[in-house]
Motif scaffolding. Structure first.
Motif, PDB file in Angstrom:
ATOM      1  N   LYS A 155       1.630   5.806  -1.305  1.00  0.00           N
ATOM      2  CA  LYS A 155       2.415   7.039  -1.407  1.00  0.00           C
ATOM      3  C   LYS A 155       3.404   7.189  -0.259  1.00  0.00           C
ATOM      4  CE  LYS A 155       1.958  12.073  -1.286  1.00  0.00           C
ATOM      5  NZ  LYS A 155       1.053  13.211  -1.026  1.00  0.00           N
ATOM      6  N   ASP A 156       2.894   7.166   0.979  1.00  0.00           N
ATOM      7  CA  ASP A 156       3.729   7.495   2.132  1.00  0.00           C
ATOM      8  C   ASP A 156       4.257   6.285   2.883  1.00  0.00           C
ATOM      9  OD1 ASP A 156       3.322  10.261   1.719  1.00  0.00           O
ATOM     10  OD2 ASP A 156       1.396  10.155   2.748  1.00  0.00           O
ATOM     11  N   LYS A 157       3.573   5.161   2.748  1.00  0.00           N
ATOM     12  CA  LYS A 157       3.932   3.993   3.552  1.00  0.00           C
ATOM     13  C   LYS A 157       4.261   2.802   2.665  1.00  0.00           C
ATOM     14  CE  LYS A 157       2.300   1.261   7.497  1.00  0.00           C
ATOM     15  NZ  LYS A 157       1.181   1.068   8.450  1.00  0.00           N
ATOM     16  N   PRO A 158       5.481   2.296   2.738  1.00  0.00           N
ATOM     17  CA  PRO A 158       5.786   1.059   2.014  1.00  0.00           C
ATOM     18  C   PRO A 158       5.070  -0.116   2.671  1.00  0.00           C
ATOM     19  CG  PRO A 158       7.639   1.693   3.391  1.00  0.00           C
ATOM     20  CD  PRO A 158       6.648   2.809   3.491  1.00  0.00           C
ATOM     21  N   ILE A 159       4.488  -0.986   1.868  1.00  0.00           N
ATOM     22  CA  ILE A 159       3.741  -2.124   2.398  1.00  0.00           C
ATOM     23  C   ILE A 159       4.576  -3.377   2.177  1.00  0.00           C
ATOM     24  CG2 ILE A 159       1.605  -3.451   2.209  1.00  0.00           C
ATOM     25  CD1 ILE A 159       0.304  -0.840   1.161  1.00  0.00           C
ATOM     26  N   ARG A 160       5.188  -3.824   3.259  1.00  0.00           N
ATOM     27  CA  ARG A 160       6.093  -4.969   3.189  1.00  0.00           C
ATOM     28  C   ARG A 160       5.549  -6.179   3.956  1.00  0.00           C
ATOM     29  NH1 ARG A 160      10.656  -2.409   1.234  1.00  0.00           N
ATOM     30  NH2 ARG A 160      10.894  -0.219   1.843  1.00  0.00           N
ATOM     31  N   THR A 161       4.690  -5.931   4.941  1.00  0.00           N
ATOM     32  CA  THR A 161       4.149  -7.008   5.764  1.00  0.00           C
ATOM     33  C   THR A 161       2.654  -6.816   5.935  1.00  0.00           C
ATOM     34  OG1 THR A 161       4.387  -5.850   7.888  1.00  0.00           O
ATOM     35  CG2 THR A 161       6.315  -7.057   7.065  1.00  0.00           C
ATOM     36  N   LEU A 162       2.000  -7.836   6.438  1.00  0.00           N
ATOM     37  CA  LEU A 162       0.567  -7.769   6.702  1.00  0.00           C
ATOM     38  C   LEU A 162       0.249  -6.641   7.678  1.00  0.00           C
ATOM     39  CD1 LEU A 162      -2.228  -9.050   6.322  1.00  0.00           C
ATOM     40  CD2 LEU A 162      -1.666 -10.637   8.177  1.00  0.00           C
ATOM     41  N   GLU A 163       1.110  -6.442   8.646  1.00  0.00           N
ATOM     42  CA  GLU A 163       0.871  -5.397   9.651  1.00  0.00           C
ATOM     43  C   GLU A 163       0.856  -4.006   9.030  1.00  0.00           C
ATOM     44  OE1 GLU A 163       1.807  -9.056  11.567  1.00  0.00           O
ATOM     45  OE2 GLU A 163       2.951  -7.965  10.027  1.00  0.00           O
ATOM     46  N   ASP A 164       1.550  -3.817   7.933  1.00  0.00           N
ATOM     47  CA  ASP A 164       1.593  -2.508   7.278  1.00  0.00           C
ATOM     48  C   ASP A 164       0.248  -2.105   6.684  1.00  0.00           C
ATOM     49  OD1 ASP A 164       4.298  -2.145   7.855  1.00  0.00           O
ATOM     50  OD2 ASP A 164       4.935  -3.152   6.010  1.00  0.00           O
ATOM     51  N   MET A 165      -0.653  -3.061   6.512  1.00  0.00           N
ATOM     52  CA  MET A 165      -1.969  -2.764   5.946  1.00  0.00           C
ATOM     53  C   MET A 165      -2.926  -2.181   6.981  1.00  0.00           C
ATOM     54  SD  MET A 165      -2.055  -3.411   2.739  1.00  0.00           S
ATOM     55  CE  MET A 165      -3.822  -3.345   2.533  1.00  0.00           C
ATOM     56  N   SER A 166      -2.609  -2.323   8.241  1.00  0.00           N
ATOM     57  CA  SER A 166      -3.538  -1.942   9.306  1.00  0.00           C
ATOM     58  C   SER A 166      -3.912  -0.459   9.232  1.00  0.00           C
ATOM     59  CB  SER A 166      -2.916  -2.248  10.676  1.00  0.00           C
ATOM     60  OG  SER A 166      -3.798  -1.879  11.718  1.00  0.00           O
ATOM     61  N   GLY A 167      -5.200  -0.210   9.124  1.00  0.00           N
ATOM     62  CA  GLY A 167      -5.721   1.159   9.160  1.00  0.00           C
ATOM     63  C   GLY A 167      -5.620   1.936   7.871  1.00  0.00           C
ATOM     64  N   LEU A 168      -5.034   1.382   6.837  1.00  0.00           N
ATOM     65  CA  LEU A 168      -4.890   2.121   5.582  1.00  0.00           C
ATOM     66  C   LEU A 168      -6.232   2.251   4.862  1.00  0.00           C
ATOM     67  CD1 LEU A 168      -1.607   0.717   3.945  1.00  0.00           C
ATOM     68  CD2 LEU A 168      -1.900   2.731   5.404  1.00  0.00           C
ATOM     69  N   ILE A 169      -6.487   3.424   4.301  1.00  0.00           N
ATOM     70  CA  ILE A 169      -7.660   3.641   3.460  1.00  0.00           C
ATOM     71  C   ILE A 169      -7.267   3.272   2.034  1.00  0.00           C
ATOM     72  CG2 ILE A 169      -9.335   5.320   2.601  1.00  0.00           C
ATOM     73  CD1 ILE A 169      -8.862   6.933   5.153  1.00  0.00           C
ATOM     74  N   VAL A 170      -7.900   2.230   1.505  1.00  0.00           N
ATOM     75  CA  VAL A 170      -7.487   1.663   0.216  1.00  0.00           C
ATOM     76  C   VAL A 170      -8.649   1.717  -0.766  1.00  0.00           C
ATOM     77  CG1 VAL A 170      -6.476  -0.321  -0.949  1.00  0.00           C
ATOM     78  CG2 VAL A 170      -5.955   0.096   1.467  1.00  0.00           C
ATOM     79  N   ARG A 171      -8.398   2.309  -1.915  1.00  0.00           N
ATOM     80  CA  ARG A 171      -9.415   2.352  -2.963  1.00  0.00           C
ATOM     81  C   ARG A 171      -9.496   0.986  -3.634  1.00  0.00           C
ATOM     82  NH1 ARG A 171     -10.012   1.313  -8.719  1.00  0.00           N
ATOM     83  NH2 ARG A 171     -11.869   2.473  -9.381  1.00  0.00           N
ATOM     84  N   MET A 172     -10.728   0.438  -3.726  1.00  0.00           N
ATOM     85  CA  MET A 172     -10.965  -0.855  -4.347  1.00  0.00           C
ATOM     86  C   MET A 172     -11.783  -0.663  -5.623  1.00  0.00           C
ATOM     87  SD  MET A 172      -9.427  -2.669  -2.106  1.00  0.00           S
ATOM     88  CE  MET A 172      -9.795  -4.304  -2.728  1.00  0.00           C
ATOM     89  N   SER A 173     -11.739  -1.644  -6.497  1.00  0.00           N
ATOM     90  CA  SER A 173     -12.445  -1.552  -7.774  1.00  0.00           C
ATOM     91  C   SER A 173     -13.880  -2.046  -7.703  1.00  0.00           C
ATOM     92  CB  SER A 173     -11.687  -2.350  -8.842  1.00  0.00           C
ATOM     93  OG  SER A 173     -10.392  -1.832  -9.033  1.00  0.00           O
ATOM     94  N   SER A 174     -14.191  -2.908  -6.732  1.00  0.00           N
ATOM     95  CA  SER A 174     -15.517  -3.512  -6.679  1.00  0.00           C
ATOM     96  C   SER A 174     -15.921  -3.769  -5.243  1.00  0.00           C
ATOM     97  CB  SER A 174     -15.537  -4.828  -7.455  1.00  0.00           C
ATOM     98  OG  SER A 174     -16.758  -5.512  -7.272  1.00  0.00           O
ATOM     99  N   ALA A 175     -17.218  -3.679  -4.977  1.00  0.00           N
ATOM    100  CA  ALA A 175     -17.730  -3.987  -3.638  1.00  0.00           C
ATOM    101  C   ALA A 175     -17.424  -5.424  -3.251  1.00  0.00           C
ATOM    102  CB  ALA A 175     -19.233  -3.740  -3.594  1.00  0.00           C
TER     103      ALA A 175
END
Length: 330
Positions: free
Chosen positions: A150-170
């Motif tokens: 929503k708020d942060k475009p993910i363009r690089t690996l560094e952009d993933m740092s600290g994001l809370i991401v909903r996953m489909s499976s453990a």
């Protein structure tokens, strides 16, 4: 005497006429999505129609959509085993600890699209089947996940740092954590709202979900060409119900279900994933596609987690590497 004979003849004729109707069996099929969900048109209704056709109406199916029998996605397998439903749709990822081989299909890079991933599941069918206390009617997968944010475009690996991401499976959690994200599990029915109100920062899911859950409403960005997992799905029949069928009835069920039905569901998911991205684009969502060199950085980041999974004991005396080889036909 003639009148009595006529009455007896009429009674026998009436009994013969209603006998086939009395023998007809109706099966309750439960799923938590609405009746307009693509899987109804791709899998549930075709199965029901084919079953009625090949059995000449002796076996029919009545649908209970929208959680009519139980609205919790994680409880679908339970209500099936408990006999609340005769047939139920269940995503094994919601109860991943019960299905470690089946959910191995979520491993990034194991397969490329919904059809290929479904083929992979069926290569491992003899092993997968042992995990289910139910008769598998269909078993399929969707396309690899993309990332809605929503708020942060993910363009690089560094952009993933600290994001809370909903996953489909453990099964997916170690791979998301290797990318720097914090993985959480949530029912698919709440992810639109949770992305909108900031409970989560992003959703890792296949793009077809945009068609069913309107994720382009809260999302401003979709990142593609990530090392995404896929999700497995199963249409199951209560084992006791199946065992009680006659040999002829089991043959009808076999004709209406199986790999062909599964691949039909997979193809629909693949087509909808393409359409889901395009509709999001039309609705103003920015589509970000990782360049090959950036994708290589993501692949390198998850490699230790992938190696750990390959070395792990998945179940039934198989390591992750052996399950991967089985699914890939090696």
């Amino acid at each position: 005497m003639k009148k009595r004979t006529a009455l007896c003849t009429f009674a026998m004729t009436a009994c013969l006429a209603i006998a086939p109707m009395a023998m007809a069996k109706d099966l309750a099929l439960a799923y938590f999505m609405g009746p307009k969900h693509p899987m109804n048109g791709a899998v549930f209704t075709p199965f029901a129609q084919k079953l009625a056709e090949v059995s000449d109406g002796a076996l029919t199916v009545t649908q209970f959509p929208g959680g009519a029998l139980n609205s919790a996605p994680s409880k679908q397998y339970s209500i099936l085993r408990d006999g609340v439903a005769d047939i139920a749709f269940h995503p094994p990822g919601y109860t991943a600890t019960l299905f470690p081989v089946t959910t191995s299909i979520t491993t990034p890079g194991l397969c490329l699209d919904a059809v290929e991933c479904t083929e992979a599941l069926w290569r491992a069918y003899d092993v997968v089947e042992k995990e289910f206390d139910a008769k598998i009617l269909a078993l399929w997968a969707n396309d690899p996940h993309v990332i809605f944010s929503k708020d942060k475009p993910i363009r690089t690996l560094e952009d993933m740092s600290g994001l809370i991401v909903r996953m489909s499976s453990a099964q997916d959690i170690p791979f998301m954590e290797a990318l720097g994200g914090s993985a959480v599990s949530q029912p698919v029915s709440v992810i639109n709202q949770n992305l909108s109100n900031g409970v989560i920062d992003a959703i890792a899911i296949d793009a077809s979900a945009n068609m069913s859950f309107k994720l382009d409403e809260p999302a401003n960005y979709i990142t593609t060409n990530v090392p995404g997992s896929v999700t497995s799905f199963a249409l199951l029949m209560n084992q006791g119900v199946y065992d009680a069928l006659s040999d002829e009835e089991k043959a009808w069920v076999a004709e209406a279900s199986g790999k062909e039905l599964s691949l039909q569901g997979a193809q629909v998911y693949h087509d909808l994933a393409i359409r889901g991205v395009e509709i999001a684009r039309q609705n103003g969502v920015e589509i970000i596609t990782l360049a090959d060199d950036e994708r290589a950085r993501w692949d390198a980041a998850i490699e230790p987690a992938l190696d750990a999974w390959k070395a792990s004991d998945v179940g039934q005396g198989l390591t992750g590497a052996q399950v991967m080889q089985l699914m890939q036909g090696e």
